[in-house]
Write a protein that holds these residues in place. Structure first.
Motif, mmCIF file in Angstrom:
data_model
loop_
_atom_site.group_PDB
_atom_site.id
_atom_site.type_symbol
_atom_site.label_atom_id
_atom_site.label_comp_id
_atom_site.label_asym_id
_atom_site.label_seq_id
_atom_site.Cartn_x
_atom_site.Cartn_y
_atom_site.Cartn_z
ATOM 1 N N UNK B 19 -3.867 -9.744 -47.673
ATOM 2 C CA UNK B 19 -2.233 -10.319 -47.874
ATOM 3 C C UNK B 19 -2.020 -10.389 -49.197
ATOM 4 N N UNK B 20 -0.878 -10.012 -49.520
ATOM 5 C CA UNK B 20 0.048 -10.357 -50.737
ATOM 6 C C UNK B 20 1.139 -11.074 -50.386
ATOM 7 N N UNK B 21 1.648 -11.813 -51.322
ATOM 8 C CA UNK B 21 2.825 -12.652 -51.282
ATOM 9 C C UNK B 21 3.923 -11.793 -52.176
ATOM 10 N N UNK B 22 4.931 -11.338 -51.492
ATOM 11 C CA UNK B 22 5.847 -10.782 -52.374
ATOM 12 C C UNK B 22 6.825 -12.006 -52.693
ATOM 13 N N UNK B 23 7.018 -12.364 -53.954
ATOM 14 C CA UNK B 23 7.655 -13.529 -54.653
ATOM 15 C C UNK B 23 8.962 -13.769 -54.094
ATOM 16 N N UNK B 24 9.567 -12.735 -53.647
ATOM 17 C CA UNK B 24 11.048 -12.956 -53.201
ATOM 18 C C UNK B 24 11.088 -13.854 -52.010
ATOM 19 N N UNK B 25 10.023 -13.894 -51.189
ATOM 20 C CA UNK B 25 9.557 -14.695 -49.752
ATOM 21 C C UNK B 25 10.001 -16.184 -50.300
ATOM 22 N N UNK B 26 9.541 -16.344 -51.385
ATOM 23 C CA UNK B 26 9.349 -17.550 -51.895
ATOM 24 C C UNK B 26 10.411 -17.814 -53.168
ATOM 25 N N UNK B 27 11.749 -17.288 -52.870
ATOM 26 C CA UNK B 27 12.641 -17.274 -53.845
ATOM 27 C C UNK B 27 12.984 -18.481 -54.929
ATOM 28 N N UNK B 28 12.988 -19.489 -54.151
ATOM 29 C CA UNK B 28 13.350 -20.525 -55.081
ATOM 30 C C UNK B 28 12.037 -21.221 -55.894
ATOM 31 N N UNK B 29 10.757 -20.460 -55.877
ATOM 32 C CA UNK B 29 9.776 -20.968 -56.567
ATOM 33 C C UNK B 29 9.782 -20.052 -58.055
ATOM 34 N N UNK B 30 9.464 -20.694 -59.024
ATOM 35 C CA UNK B 30 9.183 -20.025 -60.188
ATOM 36 C C UNK B 30 7.782 -19.177 -60.206
ATOM 37 N N UNK B 31 7.671 -18.360 -61.273
ATOM 38 C CA UNK B 31 6.317 -17.737 -60.930
ATOM 39 C C UNK B 31 5.210 -18.538 -61.123
ATOM 40 N N UNK B 32 4.970 -19.618 -62.008
ATOM 41 C CA UNK B 32 4.082 -20.419 -61.905
ATOM 42 C C UNK B 32 3.844 -21.109 -60.645
ATOM 43 N N UNK B 33 4.795 -21.468 -60.152
ATOM 44 C CA UNK B 33 4.728 -22.438 -58.711
ATOM 45 C C UNK B 33 4.386 -21.044 -57.630
ATOM 46 N N UNK B 34 4.787 -19.741 -57.716
ATOM 47 C CA UNK B 34 4.200 -18.967 -56.709
ATOM 48 C C UNK B 34 2.749 -18.728 -56.860
ATOM 49 N N UNK B 35 2.470 -18.643 -58.283
ATOM 50 C CA UNK B 35 0.907 -18.056 -58.381
ATOM 51 C C UNK B 35 0.317 -19.578 -57.831
ATOM 52 N N UNK B 36 0.686 -20.611 -58.230
ATOM 53 C CA UNK B 36 -0.058 -21.830 -57.723
ATOM 54 C C UNK B 36 -0.111 -21.774 -56.155
ATOM 55 N N UNK B 37 0.716 -21.652 -55.373
ATOM 56 C CA UNK B 37 0.919 -21.536 -54.029
ATOM 57 C C UNK B 37 -0.109 -20.549 -53.340
ATOM 58 N N UNK B 38 0.042 -19.343 -54.027
ATOM 59 C CA UNK B 38 -0.756 -18.449 -53.382
ATOM 60 C C UNK B 38 -2.273 -18.966 -53.537
ATOM 61 N N UNK B 39 -2.651 -19.489 -54.871
ATOM 62 C CA UNK B 39 -4.182 -19.884 -54.842
ATOM 63 C C UNK B 39 -4.429 -21.096 -53.541
#
Lengths: 293, 293
Positions: B19-39
């Motif tokens: 599984x990979x999260x394409x970060x548009x799916x969490x559009x309102x997260x910044x890149x650091x937030x999306x990275x942390x969320x995936x972890x």
């Protein structure tokens, strides 16, 4: 029951010899109003809808059109063949047999089929497509008995889930292939096929196989409205190259009616006479000067 | 620069190995937030967007992702190659060369290309398509120098006029064909291709030719919203048979990342953690149990 070829009729205004009004374009007109409107605008043919025919009564509608000198280029529409289960199958067959009979009574040889989408809750697209093929095999000979041709209309892929699991001209031709060309043909509708990278080769194939039963036109305009069914524009208002498309359809050997079919709330709210004037004007400008053969 | 294959990483929660999260799916997260969320969600890979990377800075984004142990499955997006005239051509080439360089710096081998629609006022679809082929020939060797593969994404035909004149998988494969498979591949996105009657044969062809660079998923839900760009649903909420599609993609030899990419205002308004929980759940239920090879 074969509808007269455009060249055989003499009621058209200059430049409109091949123009037909699909009556959905003037949705708020009754059938008698649409017939009268066509006569006044010099439009020599009309594509009828079953709900409008039913309002007027089939026999009276047939007489009205005949007396007006108009040709009925097509009847819209049969189809909706994708219901699962024996009851859905039987209902679809019954309704389509009635549609064939109505087409014959109205004096047109063309019954447009919109094949239907996925049944509620289903994700089985191959299954739905198989049911279309199955029902066509039942209906084609029946249509043949009445001198009516089933015209499979591929709809734009954005309607695949809810309206038509037939999404490309190539797919429609594959479905038509097992049947005599006199019984099953295809509709080429600019709105539904203009984007298709395989269109040139599939139009040529449709011509070789004698399958083009109808050519319908309207334009792809942006933005799409909330209900994408209603996003179609007058010829010339959008992104479709009607010169190129009409040339390809003509080169494929089609010399029949060119039916203007527009679903658009704004156009529907316009007085019918004004809509017909625009339709005629756009036909002359964008479509009619294509080479005739 | 080749991104690690899913099987080579060990940060995934059970069942989420691909599984990979394409970060548009969490559009309102910044890149650091999306990275942390995936972890935190046990999602081992992320598809990045250039605007989000730019906000963070490319070098910092690369370091953040690397330090987190995530793999960058793709960078979205290059493309928009259809501008007419020498100036539009040069601007497109410059921007896509920068995108290639960014992909390399971020450690991904996949740059997704959305090729662009018709230029303002143009009806010349064949011309726009020819420009895509022309610019690909310039960009492919450049991407190859950086170990990056250009992944042509066919978009649903309803985006043909305004976003992508490449509308089918077959057409994308035709565009890729002149180039080495290491330089040009295709994206299989469920939303854009699910309706295509030619999909089974084109997926098999893509597999034979080694062209599947990415597999993206989201569902086709109805009704379409006013802006059809934003009508995509979570896997399982709509009409797409993900079991069948994933089996076909797998049978074509693709064992890489499965990227969830959803454009949907309602989902964007949902807290990111909740979205990721749904994404993980749907992946396990509808996608992850497909045979791995």
């Amino acid at each position: 029951m074969t509808a007269p070829h455009p060249a055989e009729r003499g009621t058209a205004a200059p430049g409109l010899e091949r123009l037909s009004l699909n009556q959905i374009t003037t949705k708020h007109w009754s059938l008698p109003e649409a017939v009268r409107g066509c006569g006044q605008a010099g439009i020599p043919a009309i594509g009828l809808w079953r709900d409008k025919v039913a309002e007027t009564g089939t026999a009276r509608a047939a007489r009205l059109v005949r007396d007006s000198g108009l040709t009925v280029s097509s009847l819209c529409r049969g189809g909706f063949l994708t219901a699962a289960g024996p009851e859905g199958r039987r209902a679809a067959l019954d309704d389509n047999r009635r549609a064939v009979e109505e087409a014959a009574e109205l004096g047109t040889d063309t019954l447009v089929l919109v094949v239907g989408g996925l049944p509620e809750g289903s994700r089985d697209l191959p299954g739905a497509r198989a049911r279309v093929a199955d029902l066509l095999a039942e209906l084609a000979p029946y249509a043949g008995q009445f001198g009516v041709r089933l015209a499979i209309e591929p709809l734009h892929p954005m309607f695949c889930a809810d309206r038509a699991v037939v999404s490309t001209l190539g797919q429609a031709l594959d479905l038509a292939a097992p049947h005599p060309a006199a019984q099953v043909g295809v509709v080429v509708d600019s709105y539904h096929v203009w984007w298709d990278p395989a269109l040139p080769e599939q139009l040529a194939r449709a011509g070789r196989d004698g399958r083009i039963a109808a050519y319908q036109v309207c334009d792809w305009t942006l933005p799409l409205p909330a209900d994408v069914l209603l996003g179609r524009g007058h010829v010339g208002d959008g992104h479709i190259d009607f010169r190129s498309l009409t040339d390809q359809v003509t080169a494929a050997g089609y010399t029949g009616w060119i039916e203007v079919e527009i679903f658009n709330e704004r156009i529907w709210a316009t007085p019918g006479e004004q809509t017909l004037a625009t339709v005629a004007d756009r036909h002359r400008t964008h479509v009619a000067t294509a080479p005739h053969r």
